[in-house]
Design an enzyme around this catalytic site. Sequence first.
Site, PDB file in Angstrom:
ATOM      1  N   GLU A  35       0.792  -1.230   0.000  1.00  0.00           N
ATOM      2  CA  GLU A  35       0.000   0.000   0.000  1.00  0.00           C
ATOM      3  C   GLU A  35       0.825   1.282   0.000  1.00  0.00           C
ATOM      4  O   GLU A  35       0.430   2.242   0.661  1.00  0.00           O
ATOM      5  CB  GLU A  35      -0.925  -0.022   1.214  1.00  0.00           C
ATOM      6  CG  GLU A  35      -0.222   0.104   2.592  1.00  0.00           C
ATOM      7  CD  GLU A  35       0.076  -1.213   3.283  1.00  0.00           C
ATOM      8  OE1 GLU A  35       0.153  -2.243   2.591  1.00  0.00           O
ATOM      9  OE2 GLU A  35       0.240  -1.212   4.516  1.00  0.00           O
ATOM     10  N   HIS A  70      -8.417  -3.487  -1.023  1.00  0.00           N
ATOM     11  CA  HIS A  70      -7.670  -3.675   0.231  1.00  0.00           C
ATOM     12  C   HIS A  70      -6.558  -2.621   0.328  1.00  0.00           C
ATOM     13  O   HIS A  70      -6.426  -1.923   1.341  1.00  0.00           O
ATOM     14  CB  HIS A  70      -7.103  -5.101   0.241  1.00  0.00           C
ATOM     15  CG  HIS A  70      -6.155  -5.419   1.356  1.00  0.00           C
ATOM     16  ND1 HIS A  70      -6.388  -6.410   2.281  1.00  0.00           N
ATOM     17  CD2 HIS A  70      -4.950  -4.900   1.702  1.00  0.00           C
ATOM     18  CE1 HIS A  70      -5.393  -6.469   3.133  1.00  0.00           C
ATOM     19  NE2 HIS A  70      -4.491  -5.563   2.805  1.00  0.00           N
ATOM     20  N   GLU A  71      -5.784  -2.486  -0.730  1.00  0.00           N
ATOM     21  CA  GLU A  71      -4.670  -1.526  -0.703  1.00  0.00           C
ATOM     22  C   GLU A  71      -5.194  -0.095  -0.589  1.00  0.00           C
ATOM     23  O   GLU A  71      -4.610   0.745   0.089  1.00  0.00           O
ATOM     24  CB  GLU A  71      -3.790  -1.676  -1.943  1.00  0.00           C
ATOM     25  CG  GLU A  71      -3.198  -3.067  -2.149  1.00  0.00           C
ATOM     26  CD  GLU A  71      -2.522  -3.648  -0.925  1.00  0.00           C
ATOM     27  OE1 GLU A  71      -1.915  -2.878  -0.162  1.00  0.00           O
ATOM     28  OE2 GLU A  71      -2.619  -4.877  -0.719  1.00  0.00           O
ATOM     29  N   HIS A  95      -5.980   0.969   2.805  1.00  0.00           N
ATOM     30  CA  HIS A  95      -4.767   1.299   3.551  1.00  0.00           C
ATOM     31  C   HIS A  95      -4.370   2.770   3.439  1.00  0.00           C
ATOM     32  O   HIS A  95      -3.610   3.261   4.280  1.00  0.00           O
ATOM     33  CB  HIS A  95      -3.591   0.477   3.033  1.00  0.00           C
ATOM     34  CG  HIS A  95      -3.458  -0.880   3.642  1.00  0.00           C
ATOM     35  ND1 HIS A  95      -3.553  -1.105   4.994  1.00  0.00           N
ATOM     36  CD2 HIS A  95      -3.204  -2.089   3.077  1.00  0.00           C
ATOM     37  CE1 HIS A  95      -3.365  -2.408   5.215  1.00  0.00           C
ATOM     38  NE2 HIS A  95      -3.156  -3.011   4.078  1.00  0.00           N
ATOM     39  N   GLU A 141      -4.049  -4.138   8.844  1.00  0.00           N
ATOM     40  CA  GLU A 141      -4.324  -5.274   7.961  1.00  0.00           C
ATOM     41  C   GLU A 141      -5.734  -5.849   8.140  1.00  0.00           C
ATOM     42  O   GLU A 141      -6.385  -6.206   7.180  1.00  0.00           O
ATOM     43  CB  GLU A 141      -3.273  -6.366   8.143  1.00  0.00           C
ATOM     44  CG  GLU A 141      -1.884  -5.972   7.656  1.00  0.00           C
ATOM     45  CD  GLU A 141      -1.860  -5.466   6.223  1.00  0.00           C
ATOM     46  OE1 GLU A 141      -2.814  -5.726   5.465  1.00  0.00           O
ATOM     47  OE2 GLU A 141      -0.885  -4.776   5.870  1.00  0.00           O
TER      48      GLU A 141
END
Length: 873
Positions: free
Chosen positions: A283, A314-315, A318, A337
């Site tokens: 990320e 997901h990234e 972050h 996470e």
Amino acid sequence: MPGTNLTRDEARERARILSVDGYEVELDLRSAVLPVAEGEGAGRFRSRTLLRFRCSEPGADSFADLLAPEVHSVVLNGTALDPALVFDGTRIALPGLAEENELVVEASCAYSRTGEGLHRFTDPVDGETYLYTQYEPADARRVFTTFEQPDLKAPFSFTVTAPSHWQVFSNSPAGGDPVAVESGLTWQFAPTPRISSYITAVVAGPYHVARDHYTRALPDGRRLEIPLGALCRASLAQYFDSDEIFTVTKQGLDFFHEEFDYPYPFGKYDQAFVPEYNLGAMENPGLVTFREEYVFRSKVTEAAYEGRANVILHEMAHMWFGDLVTMQWWDDLWLKESFADFMGAFAQVEVTKYQAGWITFANRRKTWAYRQDQLPTTHPITADIRDLEDAKLNFDGITYAKGASVLKQLVAYVGRDAFFEGARHYFKRHAFGNTTLADLLAVLAETSGRGADAMAEWSRAWLETAGVNALTPQLVTDSSGTITGFAVLQEAAAENPTLRPHRIAVGLFDRDPDSGALVRTRRVELDVVAGARTEVPELVGLARPALVLVNDEDLTYCKIRFDEASLATLRESLGELEDPLARALSWSALWNLTRDGLMPARDYLEIVLRFAGRESDIGVLQSLHQQARTALDLYVAPEAREEWAGRLAEGALGELRAAAPGGDHQLAWARFFAQTARSEADLQLVGGLLAGTARVDGLSVDQELRWTLLHTLAAAGVADEAALDAELARDDTASGKRLLTACLAARPTAEAKAEVWRQVVDSDQLPNALVEAQISGFQAAAGGAARELLAPYAEPYFEVLEKIWSERSIEIALRIVSGLFPRLVTTEATLERTDLWLREHEAAAPALRRLVLEGRDDLARALRAQRRDAARG
Ligand SMILES: [Zn+2]
């Protein structure tokens, strides 16, 4: 890795006295295109760091981190220090600090072949060289001089000189056009906001770049403009579906702005797909890196696109959880996470076309978590991370998947609105700072209405203790089949005895009289108490259903168990269960029963053979294939293994022929057939598909499938080296080389296995990607004779462990130690040998012991499951 570790205590002390004003890092990467062997300096690049920082205790000593083969000069506050005296190979001693300090270090750093630091890769297709950085948790120090810990945040300014025909990227946009210098261009990047060193990044090379743009009106009337970029190697450009990547990216940016109410703070958003990458993605703010296997060269199933979308989201999560607000130390890695993992699935279902996100979550992520949480090395989600080696091993199924599962449970507990309201407070309060668990609980206590005590109790039960509970329905019925008592029983393993409060739904399922399908007839949502038994009076008086599913809808994190009658229903009719999530949960529960030795592996395989062909969710189907192979390789009684390999191949071939032409299911069954084919007739068919003399209507035998088929033939000893080399001539690419390596390693000869050992264990010359390919081929489990070839390596494995651990980089050491564990030598003797090593190496590095303990536990589990299966009769 002598001397490369950093302890939590050291990091705490350094953060107590230091704060950083900024970094100016200059890298000269012109040497990257020199042939690797060409003299001194070809494998190195120049790195100059100017570090401005303060010390709250003037006169104190401290240190900076740098892993470099050579340091040319160290100047602290204008005084030149002798590198021979202050640099020990991993640290630079900083004696007698002033209140305000300026450190300048000039060094030669090494290009990486292990994916740690600045990785260098040369494309066999066109000879071009590509670089990228990967730092988490602590490899920025392989590229510049740094304080390598997440809570010493600072603005970073990067200046990079590179060959003229290259593109160079960093977290921030370039401040203007690059400036010409001798045989190169110098790129100057704008300073970043205050960030941690582990998320800084540089990507450089003749990358193919696609561009797009995201814009959005902010609540205050301003417009947010985010330039988007997507990068891959030039030779992959023909396969690069950047439009699809941008679509998901924009959907995600919409979602996170709606929910987080904090404008994306890092300017641009580039996503680079890079070669020989050790992980899924990273990320880095403004410059996310992904493994380039997400650029699909051949047909893949919808599950692969879904998986990629999930990683993109997901990234992106972050950027807020992790980059804007960062954990203070690796103990709280889960703070970023677990959230990113949960938000990835959440956003995917809310805003993309990939609607199966929660099914995949239940089916894949939770399977990972349940496995990890039953290992002897499991740990609470908030972990005790003493040093960087601990940190490296903590990127595991607990931190990611269990943490995310627990957040899903938290949303069921406090409600979606309170959860997001808490997140919004958290970002505003801690922007560009560092946090611990207490900071998160504080905002949730404010927004959830549950209060600080309740949140602390929830945290103790879910975040601060390890282990998974099993929930079992207990029904009492009268002679007419009416329920007279219903309870949910909760259990925990002896090692981790915590019983927890669970918010769950219980689903009752019966046959639809018209269609015959199993449909949900009743659902009750309730709180399971943190005790052994919770009564469910709402269900008393109903007729006993065909199937009871505790944790229907997958709200909590638990192992689902069944009453006898429900289990019988699943054996007979799992395929008729209409709801895809309920089906996925049932499959997952059956797999847990098998792993726990409560259901014979062959019973599980029977159910797979019977109903996998009816599984509509492609991701679930692919998991079933994977689990069936694990069951066959590890859990079926050895004497039954060959027969059942044949039955699986026969079943796979039947489904392959029956599947819709050209569809995802057909491709999945084709792969599974190839992976299970062992009989002469089946191998002939595999060879025929490869040669084009056999066909399955609609099945396109493209390059990746060709390698899968070849792998089968190689592992069976049918394809020789010449045939394998001929395939490389067709596909002379980085992927082709990797797949060829795995095929060669899979050959069932003593020479092939010895060659793997020489390449991977005796030598350290292979890059990370080929180490991985060698190991996967080595462990490819074909028939009984091939397994026997692995037995002689059990003893040498234990003999080299400490040497590998001390001499290799941690990434490579991890792969070798866990990858070459004699997992297929499932004998009591292997177990005893493992125990002997553990007894004799009490003082070995804890991270090394952890890996061996995990291998041991898998082996003990396999032996238990084999005994259970043998007793099946
Ligand atoms: Zn992540």
